[in-house]
Motif scaffolding. Structure first.
Motif, PDB file in Angstrom:
ATOM      1  N   LEU A 238       0.848  -1.201   0.000  1.00 38.42           N
ATOM      2  CA  LEU A 238       0.000   0.000   0.000  1.00 38.42           C
ATOM      3  C   LEU A 238       0.875   1.239   0.000  1.00 38.42           C
ATOM      4  N   GLU A 239       0.326   2.330  -0.521  1.00 36.73           N
ATOM      5  CA  GLU A 239       1.087   3.573  -0.681  1.00 36.73           C
ATOM      6  C   GLU A 239       0.714   4.568   0.417  1.00 36.73           C
ATOM      7  N   GLY A 240       1.719   5.306   0.902  1.00 32.12           N
ATOM      8  CA  GLY A 240       1.399   6.416   1.801  1.00 32.12           C
ATOM      9  C   GLY A 240       2.235   6.452   3.057  1.00 32.12           C
ATOM     10  N   GLY A 241       2.167   7.591   3.745  1.00 34.72           N
ATOM     11  CA  GLY A 241       2.980   7.832   4.938  1.00 34.72           C
ATOM     12  C   GLY A 241       2.340   7.329   6.212  1.00 34.72           C
ATOM     13  N   ASP A 242       2.531   8.106   7.301  1.00 40.45           N
ATOM     14  CA  ASP A 242       2.165   7.559   8.617  1.00 40.45           C
ATOM     15  C   ASP A 242       0.662   7.348   8.793  1.00 40.45           C
ATOM     16  N   TRP A 243      -0.163   7.925   7.905  1.00 37.78           N
ATOM     17  CA  TRP A 243      -1.607   7.674   8.028  1.00 37.78           C
ATOM     18  C   TRP A 243      -1.946   6.202   7.775  1.00 37.78           C
ATOM     19  N   THR A 244      -1.026   5.455   7.131  1.00 35.89           N
ATOM     20  CA  THR A 244      -1.297   4.032   6.857  1.00 35.89           C
ATOM     21  C   THR A 244      -0.907   3.133   8.041  1.00 35.89           C
ATOM     22  N   CYS A 245      -0.296   3.727   9.094  1.00 34.75           N
ATOM     23  CA  CYS A 245       0.215   2.906  10.215  1.00 34.75           C
ATOM     24  C   CYS A 245      -0.864   2.074  10.911  1.00 34.75           C
ATOM     25  N   PRO A 246      -2.059   2.639  11.219  1.00 34.31           N
ATOM     26  CA  PRO A 246      -3.066   1.793  11.883  1.00 34.31           C
ATOM     27  C   PRO A 246      -3.415   0.549  11.051  1.00 34.31           C
TER      28      PRO A 246
END
Ligand code: KIV
Length: 266
Positions: free
Chosen positions: A113-121
């Motif tokens: 998946l693509e993306g920064g810290d918003w993908t952590c959860p």
């Protein structure tokens, strides 16, 4: 070929042996690539452009990804198989879990998946449930409209620091691999040194833990599409077959002669 696992891939980083990755979307190329010894096959949502002729990856659906993942898994002979979660398939944690489960059931060994810290959860939840995750930073093509085009990312110091912070957060959340797309070589090197997990570069210089290219690009199949980071491995007199081009790619990635400066960003 020896079956690749996330552990054998992570071991390559420890041994400082570059990891080879190519995309595939169908059974014939999956067989050819895996039997050539490529360690990871990525069923990328780049199929939206390469297979479907779209201008971006945005139109790609879960139905498309499941179909192509199944095709590739059928004839994969030992490579680790990563499948992309397409546009908006991971907008919520619940969506991420159910869509990832479908990709794993289609034959993937890991989801990307693509993306920064918003993908952590979402990464934390997938990891907790036993689904390995590959994260993706830098140029994230699903956000092409927000980024204002296919541009090199992390060029100024603030943007570079943000990518580094995101990379650490993604590793801490449980990501097992990180793709770095179109970032300056120095930044990719710094991230690779600071993380324990392997980094896979595309337009990120030769100091990442491994390299990925879109198969059709490295075979020179689209003469109108020549970004700086793509090298055509099928254009010399000595390379007379697709298999030979793939072996040349493996050899140049393993010796770190690809990517050279001509195919990297400062
Ligand atoms: O979709 C894809 O093929 C990718 C690679 C280019 C990294 O994400």
């Amino acid at each position: 070929m020896k079956k690749q696992t996330i552990h054998s891939i992570q071991e390559l980083k420890q041994l400082d042996e570059p990891i080879t990755v190519l995309t595939a979307y169908d059974a014939s190329f999956s067989k050819l690539i895996s039997e050539s010894g490529i360690e990871i096959i990525l069923v990328g949502d780049s199929l939206g452009m390469v297979m479907q002729g779209n201008q971006s990856t945005v139109p790609v659906s879960m139905t498309n990804m499941i179909y192509h993942t199944k095709c590739v898994a059928q004839s994969n002979n030992g490579s680790l198989l990563i499948a992309d979660l397409p546009y908006m398939a991971y907008a919520t944690v619940e969506q991420t879990l159910s869509n990832s489960a479908m990709l794993m059931q289609a034959g993937a060994n890991m989801v990307k998946l693509e993306g920064g810290d918003w993908t952590c959860p979402a990464i934390e939840k997938l990891t907790e449930r036993g689904i390995p995750v590959c994260a993706h930073l830098g140029l994230t093509p699903q956000s092409v409209d927000a980024l204002g085009g296919y541009k090199v990312q992390g060029r100024d110091s603030e943007a570079a620091a943000q990518i580094l912070r995101d990379a650490r957060a993604l590793e801490n959340a449980g990501a097992s691999l990180l793709v770095l797309e179109c970032v300056p070589s120095d930044l990719a090197e710094k991230i690779t040194k600071q993380l324990t997990i392997p980094t896979i570069g595309i337009g990120a210089g030769n100091k990442t833990s491994g390299q990925v290219l879109v198969l059709q690009d490295m075979l020179g199949m689209n003469p109108d599409f020549k970004p700086k980071f793509v090298k055509n491995f099928f254009d010399s007199e000595k390379v007379t077959s697709i298999s030979a081009a793939i072996l040349k790619y493996i050899s140049e990635v393993k010796s770190r002669s690809f990517p050279d400066k001509e195919h990297s960003f400062e």
